[in-house]
Design an enzyme around this catalytic site. Structure first.
Site, PDB file in Angstrom:
ATOM      1  N   ALA A   1      75.763 -40.174  19.795  1.00 13.77           N
ATOM      2  CA  ALA A   1      75.092 -39.604  18.627  1.00 13.77           C
ATOM      3  C   ALA A   1      73.838 -38.871  19.091  1.00 13.77           C
ATOM      4  CB  ALA A   1      74.734 -40.707  17.630  1.00 13.77           C
ATOM      5  N   LYS A   2      73.817 -37.558  18.906  1.00 17.54           N
ATOM      6  CA  LYS A   2      72.624 -36.793  19.276  1.00 17.54           C
ATOM      7  C   LYS A   2      71.699 -36.767  18.059  1.00 17.54           C
ATOM      8  CE  LYS A   2      72.539 -32.902  21.711  1.00 17.54           C
ATOM      9  NZ  LYS A   2      71.788 -33.148  22.947  1.00 17.54           N
TER      10      LYS A   2
END
Ligand code: PMP
Length: 307
Positions: free
Chosen positions: A157-158
């Protein structure tokens, strides 16, 4: 030295009338936004975006991982990002789409917020991308700040907030005179990645990068380098990488959208060949690919004029 690397060329907002994000916005206050970094390159056939859909799929996946609700699909995101690619300025640029909430409200239940897309555009012009640091290669150190384990935060997850971890490790490395830090996986103690880039090493002609089990981001440049290495007949493997492996390597290099493919000159005082044979072949193949001179059949370039 004058450089246009990293200078903002402006913002493309998807919401009509949007001009700024309120200081009290939940995304600003809590780091609750997800984002991507995408390159646009000058090619003989005009400006082209590198691996646009792969980046947008990862952005949608980041939103999903965090439970962010939004109205975007791939097609709509593509339109907004291509608008940003066409903003006046140099063709060599970095696009930063961010899915964020402008709502000036507290709380961390993300279902309550409306998320929207905007894209910041940065110039990336000049020799070697105009990068001021590490022109000859990067001095790396192994950070004492480890990456959060997958049970604390999903590494794929950025999210803007999670980059405080990268900032901590990178700043600490810079304070000691290094260009970047290698971060280890919290659980296994093996090499995960650098602060905003993936790591590769070469030993005895074999190219290795940490497997995803040890928590690196599944970098799109990492994937591109793996594909190109296989095409060039370079033996590659994704596997466990220890600090000792880094010390025994002949070549170490980092990959990332901003960094591209950049060699290291040392890891904690252990010297490395910054123009080694494997790195040299791969960096040439990468550069030919992003400039549209080779490997067009991979379909990795999206011309900004076709849309
Ligand atoms: N790891 C981290 C933590 C990053 O932020 C990035 C940059 N997105 C990378 C690796 C490299 O990924 P990519 O090649 O997709 O830019």
């Amino acid at each position: 030295m004058s450089t246009t690397w990293g200078r903002s060329l402006g913002t493309v907002w998807d919401r009509p009338g949007a001009r700024a994000v309120p200081f009290g916005s939940n995304s600003m206050q809590h780091g609750t936004a997800v984002f991507e970094g995408i390159r646009c390159y000058a090619t003989d056939r005009g400006p082209a975006v590198f691996r646009l859909d792969a980046h947008l799929r990862r952005l949608l996946e980041s939103a999903r991982l965090l439970g962010i609700r939004h109205d975007y699909d791939l097609t709509r995101m593509r339109q907004v990002v291509l608008d940003a690619a066409r903003l006046p300025g140099p063709d060599d640029r970095y696009l930063r789409p961010v899915l964020f909430t402008a709502e000036p409200a507290l709380g961390v239940d993300l279902r309550r917020f409306r998320f929207e897309l905007a894209v910041e555009v940065y110039a990336m012009a000049g020799p070697r991308g105009g990068r001021p640091e590490g022109a000859a290669g990067l001095r790396l150190t192994v950070s004492s700040w480890r990456r959060p384990p997958a049970t604390t935060f999903p590494p794929q997850a950025k999210a803007t907030g999670s980059y405080a971890v990268s900032a901590l490790a990178r700043t600490a490395a810079a304070e000691q005179g290094f260009d970047d830090a290698i971060q280890l996986d919290q659980v296994t103690g093996r090499v995960a990645e650098a602060t905003i880039a993936n790591v590769f090493l070469v030993r005895g002609g074999l190219l290795t990068t940490p497997w995803l089990v040890d928590g690196p981001l599944a970098g799109i440049t990492r994937d591109a380098v793996l594909v190109l290495a296989r095409r060039l007949g370079v033996p590659v493997e994704e596997g466990p990488v220890t600090v000792a492996d880094l010390r025994r390597a002949q070549e170490v290099f980092l990959t990332g959208t901003a960094a591209e493919v950049v060699p290291a000159t040392e890891v904690d005082g252990h010297p490395l060949d910054a123009s080694g044979p494997v790195f040299s072949r791969l960096v040439r193949a990468f550069s030919d690919t992003v400039r549209g001179r080779a490997y067009g059949e991979l379909g990795w370039l999206t011309a900004t004029s076709d849309h």
